[in-house]
Design an enzyme around this catalytic site. Structure first.
Site, PDB file in Angstrom:
ATOM      1  N   LYS A 123      -0.722   5.219  -5.633  1.00 13.16           N
ATOM      2  CA  LYS A 123      -1.828   4.882  -6.558  1.00 13.16           C
ATOM      3  C   LYS A 123      -2.666   6.115  -6.881  1.00 13.16           C
ATOM      4  CE  LYS A 123      -3.236   1.867  -3.518  1.00 13.16           C
ATOM      5  NZ  LYS A 123      -2.084   1.852  -2.599  1.00 13.16           N
ATOM      6  N   GLY A 133      -5.929   5.689   1.858  1.00 11.86           N
ATOM      7  CA  GLY A 133      -5.632   7.114   1.967  1.00 11.86           C
ATOM      8  C   GLY A 133      -4.775   7.499   0.791  1.00 11.86           C
ATOM      9  N   HIS A 134      -5.310   8.332  -0.072  1.00 10.19           N
ATOM     10  CA  HIS A 134      -4.600   8.694  -1.298  1.00 10.19           C
ATOM     11  C   HIS A 134      -4.383  10.201  -1.324  1.00 10.19           C
ATOM     12  CE1 HIS A 134      -6.931   4.984  -2.939  1.00 10.19           C
ATOM     13  NE2 HIS A 134      -5.911   4.627  -2.201  1.00 10.19           N
ATOM     14  N   SER A 147       7.339   8.260 -11.614  1.00 12.68           N
ATOM     15  CA  SER A 147       6.876   9.439 -10.883  1.00 12.68           C
ATOM     16  C   SER A 147       8.051  10.009 -10.105  1.00 12.68           C
ATOM     17  CB  SER A 147       5.744   9.016  -9.956  1.00 12.68           C
ATOM     18  OG  SER A 147       5.496  10.017  -9.007  1.00 12.68           O
ATOM     19  N   THR A 206      -1.758   8.460   5.634  1.00 15.94           N
ATOM     20  CA  THR A 206      -2.749   9.495   5.328  1.00 15.94           C
ATOM     21  C   THR A 206      -3.955   9.370   6.250  1.00 15.94           C
ATOM     22  OG1 THR A 206      -2.085   9.117   3.039  1.00 15.94           O
ATOM     23  CG2 THR A 206      -3.994  10.520   3.360  1.00 15.94           C
ATOM     24  N   THR A 209      -4.197   7.423   9.366  1.00 20.86           N
ATOM     25  CA  THR A 209      -3.997   7.377  10.816  1.00 20.86           C
ATOM     26  C   THR A 209      -2.826   8.235  11.287  1.00 20.86           C
ATOM     27  OG1 THR A 209      -2.566   5.450  10.542  1.00 20.86           O
ATOM     28  CG2 THR A 209      -4.892   5.005  10.967  1.00 20.86           C
ATOM     29  N   SER A 230       3.678   6.538  11.540  1.00 23.03           N
ATOM     30  CA  SER A 230       4.894   6.462  10.721  1.00 23.03           C
ATOM     31  C   SER A 230       4.876   5.156   9.966  1.00 23.03           C
ATOM     32  CB  SER A 230       6.135   6.436  11.606  1.00 23.03           C
ATOM     33  OG  SER A 230       6.261   7.635  12.270  1.00 23.03           O
ATOM     34  N   GLY A 259       0.816  -1.213   0.000  1.00 26.37           N
ATOM     35  CA  GLY A 259       0.000   0.000   0.000  1.00 26.37           C
ATOM     36  C   GLY A 259       0.851   1.265   0.000  1.00 26.37           C
ATOM     37  N   ASP A 260       0.188   2.401  -0.231  1.00 30.37           N
ATOM     38  CA  ASP A 260       0.839   3.710  -0.225  1.00 30.37           C
ATOM     39  C   ASP A 260       1.953   3.830  -1.265  1.00 30.37           C
ATOM     40  OD1 ASP A 260      -0.836   4.404   1.898  1.00 30.37           O
ATOM     41  OD2 ASP A 260       0.558   3.565   3.356  1.00 30.37           O
ATOM     42  N   GLN A 284      -5.062  -0.264  -1.095  1.00 33.45           N
ATOM     43  CA  GLN A 284      -4.099  -1.129  -0.403  1.00 33.45           C
ATOM     44  C   GLN A 284      -3.072  -1.688  -1.407  1.00 33.45           C
ATOM     45  OE1 GLN A 284      -7.720  -1.859   0.521  1.00 33.45           O
ATOM     46  NE2 GLN A 284      -7.287  -0.099   1.785  1.00 33.45           N
TER      47      GLN A 284
HETATM   48  P1  GDP Z   1      -1.594   5.544  -2.260  1.00 36.59           P
HETATM   49  O1  GDP Z   1      -2.269   5.077  -1.018  1.00 36.59           O
HETATM   50  O2  GDP Z   1      -0.987   4.434  -3.030  1.00 36.59           O
HETATM   51  O3  GDP Z   1      -2.450   6.425  -3.100  1.00 36.59           O
HETATM   52  O4  GDP Z   1      -0.362   6.437  -1.778  1.00 36.59           O
HETATM   53  P2  GDP Z   1      -0.388   7.586  -0.653  1.00 36.59           P
HETATM   54  O5  GDP Z   1      -1.009   8.803  -1.255  1.00 36.59           O
HETATM   55  O6  GDP Z   1      -0.943   7.079   0.621  1.00 36.59           O
HETATM   56  O7  GDP Z   1       1.153   7.761  -0.394  1.00 36.59           O
HETATM   57  C1  GDP Z   1       2.031   8.182  -1.376  1.00 36.59           C
HETATM   58  C2  GDP Z   1       2.658   9.515  -0.942  1.00 36.59           C
HETATM   59  O8  GDP Z   1       3.772   9.797  -1.755  1.00 36.59           O
HETATM   60  C3  GDP Z   1       1.719  10.699  -1.095  1.00 36.59           C
HETATM   61  O9  GDP Z   1       1.999  11.616  -0.092  1.00 36.59           O
HETATM   62  C4  GDP Z   1       2.086  11.259  -2.459  1.00 36.59           C
HETATM   63  O10 GDP Z   1       1.840  12.645  -2.558  1.00 36.59           O
HETATM   64  C5  GDP Z   1       3.568  10.982  -2.494  1.00 36.59           C
HETATM   65  N1  GDP Z   1       4.125  10.695  -3.832  1.00 36.59           N
HETATM   66  C6  GDP Z   1       3.560  10.053  -4.873  1.00 36.59           C
HETATM   67  N2  GDP Z   1       4.440   9.900  -5.876  1.00 36.59           N
HETATM   68  C7  GDP Z   1       5.589  10.470  -5.446  1.00 36.59           C
HETATM   69  C8  GDP Z   1       6.898  10.623  -6.022  1.00 36.59           C
HETATM   70  O11 GDP Z   1       7.177  10.178  -7.127  1.00 36.59           O
HETATM   71  N3  GDP Z   1       7.839  11.242  -5.250  1.00 36.59           N
HETATM   72  C9  GDP Z   1       7.570  11.719  -4.013  1.00 36.59           C
HETATM   73  N4  GDP Z   1       8.554  12.305  -3.340  1.00 36.59           N
HETATM   74  N5  GDP Z   1       6.360  11.590  -3.450  1.00 36.59           N
HETATM   75  C10 GDP Z   1       5.395  10.969  -4.151  1.00 36.59           C
HETATM   76  P1  IMO Z   2      -3.824   2.650   0.601  1.00 36.81           P
HETATM   77  O1  IMO Z   2      -4.973   2.488  -0.350  1.00 36.81           O
HETATM   78  C1  IMO Z   2      -1.290   0.964   3.699  1.00 36.81           C
HETATM   79  C2  IMO Z   2      -3.157  -1.822   6.499  1.00 36.81           C
HETATM   80  C3  IMO Z   2      -3.300  -1.364   7.920  1.00 36.81           C
HETATM   81  C4  IMO Z   2      -3.166  -2.697   8.627  1.00 36.81           C
HETATM   82  C5  IMO Z   2      -3.883  -3.654   7.695  1.00 36.81           C
HETATM   83  C6  IMO Z   2      -5.312  -3.950   8.084  1.00 36.81           C
HETATM   84  O2  IMO Z   2      -3.655   4.030   1.109  1.00 36.81           O
HETATM   85  O3  IMO Z   2      -2.597   2.065   0.015  1.00 36.81           O
HETATM   86  P2  IMO Z   2      -7.561  -2.543   7.907  1.00 36.81           P
HETATM   87  O4  IMO Z   2      -7.949  -1.249   8.550  1.00 36.81           O
HETATM   88  O5  IMO Z   2      -7.612  -2.519   6.415  1.00 36.81           O
HETATM   89  O6  IMO Z   2      -8.286  -3.714   8.477  1.00 36.81           O
HETATM   90  O7  IMO Z   2      -6.010  -2.743   8.333  1.00 36.81           O
HETATM   91  O8  IMO Z   2      -3.861  -3.049   6.426  1.00 36.81           O
HETATM   92  N1  IMO Z   2      -3.751  -0.908   5.495  1.00 36.81           N
HETATM   93  C7  IMO Z   2      -3.029  -0.119   4.691  1.00 36.81           C
HETATM   94  N2  IMO Z   2      -1.708   0.108   4.640  1.00 36.81           N
HETATM   95  N3  IMO Z   2      -2.108   1.575   2.817  1.00 36.81           N
HETATM   96  C8  IMO Z   2      -3.440   1.336   2.838  1.00 36.81           C
HETATM   97  O9  IMO Z   2      -4.273   1.801   1.897  1.00 36.81           O
HETATM   98  C9  IMO Z   2      -3.964   0.498   3.839  1.00 36.81           C
HETATM   99  N4  IMO Z   2      -5.203   0.069   4.158  1.00 36.81           N
HETATM  100  C10 IMO Z   2      -5.062  -0.795   5.156  1.00 36.81           C
HETATM  101  O10 IMO Z   2      -2.283  -0.464   8.281  1.00 36.81           O
HETATM  102  O11 IMO Z   2      -1.801  -3.083   8.669  1.00 36.81           O
HETATM  103 MG    MG Z   3      -2.266   5.459   1.014  1.00 35.80          MG
END
Ligand code: GDP
Ligand code: IMO
Ligand code: MG
Length: 428
Positions: free
Chosen positions: A16, A40-41, A411, A297, A299, A302, A12-13, A222
């Protein structure tokens, strides 16, 4: 190829949201097919930052957005998110947002149960506490309240009673007070018209869209290693996160997924508990967390950080049928003198090229690394392949080789337009 399915290839994170936002101007409709507001996006467009959890990331570009049947929907959260985005200047009405009428609801009892279990457990999962797991339990237990149920007040009462009867002993066991059925019914009734305004048979809408030759962009939440079947069970989320779920979670058949774009971070992160073979506890881990701003994003926790794990992503390529990847956050590696890539593991002294299913085996894996020279130049904000330092190109090429999938997009910052298109997933 008409459609594209975006999924997270790690835990995740991966970025996307940013990529879905970027790709959505090439699509006609964006569809969420699993998960809920545990996602959290973060999208950054100029000086505006949008944080989305439940709304498909296409809303920011004004694209038709569908929340499919595979998503578990907290209706109060949805309304709040719509309000928040509206306050940022994006009007969302039923012309822009479709909510599957057969999606299951997350209710306050689910959040209570999720949080109470985590608080009581000596073996925490580290969930987002938003009720995701308990809501999916009620869905497969065939006692969930679905969006369409909100339209039938008479039947709703019996359904709520049945659901609360199931939850009563669970709540009692965790020391939670008895739930107020009348209060819940009143709240559901008050909220129902606002939610029902968006409700439709989403599968039918999608069928029409596809038949008229329009392009669909599926947005996974995720990551593959959090998938309830294929991930690091039980340290996973409660839905299927892999690309195959795009079909079941939207009502479009399996041929509709199209090009599968795996979003891959140039290193590895994870939030919550569970195995993480390449996790770093040193200053490099701190560099990744600080420079990469690796805080959840949803919770604010870290994120744990580590080296790129090619074995893990190779597994993800197979599980999702990944056609190509978008590699994100390459810029976070700027300035690191040496980079390590995990190419496989050793388990009890023997080489192993994948993450085994057993938790014990997973926790005993020793990563096997190869080292590469880093780069001192900046890649941040690079918008063309030729702007990349030679060693950064080498790193990207080595990743492609090790995971067995080509880079389609790169990216280089959180900003929408700091994105390099190598090959277009919609035409590839
Ligand atoms: P998602 O859950 O997959 O949509 O990802 P998140 O938004 O939770 O986490 C990705 C984080 O990295 C966000 O704060 C974005 O703004 C940031 N991000 C995305 N692409 C890049 C990149 O290429 N470089 C940097 N430095 N940050 C990025
Ligand atoms: P995005 O879409 C990262 C993790 C939680 C926990 C486990 C189970 O932003 O990538 P839940 O609340 O789903 O039952 O928690 O999954 N988790 C994520 N980790 N990015 C996410 O979504 C997550 N959604 C759930 O931290 O370990
Ligand atoms: Mg996320």
């Amino acid at each position: 190829m008409a459609n594209v399915t975006v999924i997270g290839a790690q835990w995740g994170d991966e970025g996307k949201g940013k990529l879905v936002d970027w790709l959505s101007n090439r699509a006609d409709v964006v569809v969420r097919f699993q998960g809920g507001h545990n996602a959290g996006h973060t999208l950054v467009v100029g000086n505006q930052t949008y944080k989305l959890s439940l709304l498909p990331s296409g809303v920011v570009q004004g694209k038709l957005s569908i929340i499919g049947n595979g998503v578990v929907v907290d209706p109060w959260h949805l309304l709040k998110e719509i309000e928040g985005i509206r306050a940022q200047g994006i009007e969302i009405g039923p012309d822009l947002l479709v909510l599957a009428d057969n999606a299951c609801l997350i209710l306050p009892i689910h959040r209570d149960l999720d949080q109470a279990r985590e608080a009581a457990s000596t073996n925490k999962i580290g969930t987002t506490g938003r009720g995701i797991g308990p809501a999916y339990e009620d869905k497969v237990g065939r006692r969930a309240i679905r969006v369409a149920d909100l339209a039938d007040r008479a039947a709703l009462e019996a359904k709520v009673d049945r659901l609360l009867a199931h939850h009563a002993p669970l709540r009692a066991g965790l020391g939670l007070p008895e739930f107020d059925a009348a209060g819940l019914l009143a709240e559901l009734e008050a909220m129902a018209p606002r939610i029902l305004a968006y409700a439709q048979p989403a599968w039918l809408k999608l069928d029409g869209i596809v038949k008229s030759g329009k392009r669909v962009l599926f947005e996974g939440a995720q990551g593959a290693l959090l998938d309830v079947d294929h991930g690091t069970y039980p340290y996973v989320t409660s839905s299927n996160t892999v690309a195959g779920q795009a079909a079941a979670g939207s009502g479009l058949g399996p041929k509709g997924a199209g090009y599968v774009l795996g979003i891959v971070k140039a290193y590895t992160t994870r939030v919550g508990e569970g195995p993480f073979p390449t996790e770093l506890f040193d200053e490099v881990g701190q560099h990744l967390g600080t420079v990469g701003r690796e805080f959840g994003t949803v919770t604010g926790r870290s994120r744990r950080c580590g080296w790129f794990d090619a074995a893990l992503v190779r597994q993800s390529v197979a599980l999702n049928g990944i056609s190509g990847i978008a590699l994100t956050k390459l810029d976070v590696l700027d300035g690191l003198p040496t980079l390590k890539i995990c190419t496989g593991y050793r388990l009890a002294g023997e080489p192993i090229g994948y993450l085994p299913a057993g938790l014990k085996a997973q926790s005993q894996l020793e990563p096997v690394y190869e080292e590469m020279e880093g780069w001192s130049e900046t890649t941040q904000g690079a918008r063309s392949w030729k702007d990349l330092p030679a060693n950064a190109v080498k790193y990207v090429r080595r990743i492609e080789e090790l995971i067995g999938a080509p880079v389609a997009l790169l990216s280089t910052s959180p900003q929408r337009d700091d994105t390099i298109l190598v090959r277009d997933p919609f035409v590839d």
